[in-house]
Design an enzyme around this catalytic site. Structure first.
Site, short mmCIF file in Angstrom:
data_model
loop_
_atom_site.label_atom_id
_atom_site.label_comp_id
_atom_site.label_asym_id
_atom_site.label_seq_id
_atom_site.Cartn_x
_atom_site.Cartn_y
_atom_site.Cartn_z
CE LYS A 120 -2.27 -0.84 3.78
NZ LYS A 120 -1.63 -2.13 4.14
NE ARG A 147 -5.44 -1.99 9.70
CZ ARG A 147 -4.34 -2.55 10.19
NH1 ARG A 147 -3.37 -1.78 10.64
NH2 ARG A 147 -4.22 -3.86 10.23
NE ARG A 183 7.22 -5.38 6.15
CZ ARG A 183 6.02 -4.97 6.54
NH1 ARG A 183 5.33 -4.12 5.81
NH2 ARG A 183 5.49 -5.42 7.66
NE ARG A 191 7.63 -2.83 10.30
CZ ARG A 191 6.48 -2.56 9.67
NH1 ARG A 191 6.49 -1.87 8.55
NH2 ARG A 191 5.35 -2.99 10.14
NE ARG A 222 1.37 -6.15 11.21
CZ ARG A 222 2.29 -5.70 10.36
NH1 ARG A 222 3.46 -6.30 10.26
NH2 ARG A 222 2.05 -4.65 9.61
#
Length: 282
Positions: free
Chosen positions: A62, A139, A173, A217, A228
């Site tokens: 996104k 959301r 990531r 992260r 998630r």
């Protein structure tokens, strides 16, 4: 923008405005809009005043595509995930509470998200910005209803990607601990099967000066990412249906990485990236 900001902040605690009140709010929130019958007109993307929302699972991209479109259209890209991370880094009063929520892969409450978004909109108003691309908001149905009560979103782009690819992307990531830029070390090459197309996504490696400074992260562990994704899937279907029933939802299945997906996304949005064409021709 000011009216949108005030109502977002108030929306966490009060009922939505009536239709008559909403029309008054809209006349304030959309300076330059078509006021016929009290409703704003649809904006041509060329006017660089679009009001779009990007939906999609964590890690789908996104931020990447919303950021590219914000630069192309000249409107701010407002990512609630970035707002949360900025608040965490600021060591402000919300930081400890946010750290617990994020590290467990849970959703940040509506009240906190709306508070952070209101602050960002205040800054946008002070800088004379108009239009926006929201990334990560709404959301939940409650957030969608609050947003619907104060503004007329032009388009909701729902980015979709199969879950095994999403998991690999999230686990790949990396962030440069020095410059703060995002990279991805995952090399994804999934063959098509059972009617599903194959997907290839090349890594997005850092430059040499960032290679030794890459960090993962804290919330990008397999357990947290799966949680998630589970939570997102539970809450996303009602939000998608909310916008689908209003004729605003554009569902876009990512065919691969940026080189494959970006031109096709522009095509379905009826946009052209002249800079991208010039780079390809050079």
């Amino acid at each position: 923008m000011a009216a949108l900001n005030r109502l977002l902040r108030a929306g966490a605690a009060v009922r939505l405005p009536t239709a008559a009140a909403r029309r008054c709010i809209l006349s304030l929130a959309f300076s330059g809009g078509d006021a016929r019958q009290g409703m704003p007109g649809r904006r041509d993307p060329v006017s660089r005043n679009v009001q779009w929302v990007f939906l999609g699972c964590p890690g789908v991209g996104k931020g990447t595509y919303a950021s590219r479109l914000s630069q192309l259209l000249g409107v701010p890209h407002i990512a609630t995930g970035d707002l949360v991370r900025e608040e965490l880094a600021s060591s402000g009063p919300l930081a400890p509470q946010l750290a617990d929520i994020v590290n467990q892969g849970k959703l940040v409450s509506d009240e906190i998200i709306i508070n952070l978004l209101s602050k960002r909109l205040e800054n946008a108003e002070a800088n004379g910005e108009s239009g926006f691309i929201l990334d990560g908001f709404p959301r939940t149905i409650r957030q969608a209803e609050i947003l619907e009560g104060v503004t007329d979103i032009d388009l909701v782009v729902n980015l979709k990607l199969r879950e095994d690819v999403l998991l690999a992307k999230c686990l790949g990531r990396r962030i440069c601990g020095q410059c703060g830029k995002n990279f991805n070390v995952a090399s994804i090459n999934v063959k098509g099967e059972n009617g599903r197309p194959g997907i290839f996504m090349a890594p997005l490696p850092p430059p040499a000066q960032c290679m030794s400074k890459l960090v993962t992260r804290a919330d990008d562990t397999e357990e947290v990412v799966k949680e998630r994704l589970r939570i997102y899937n539970e809450t996303s279907q009602p939000v998608e249906e909310f916008y689908r029933s209003r004729g605003k939802l554009l569902e876009f299945d990512l065919p691969g990485g940026i080189p494959e997906s970006w031109p096709k996304l522009l095509q379905v949005l009826n946009l052209e990236d002249h800079d991208d064409k010039q780079s390809a021709a050079a």
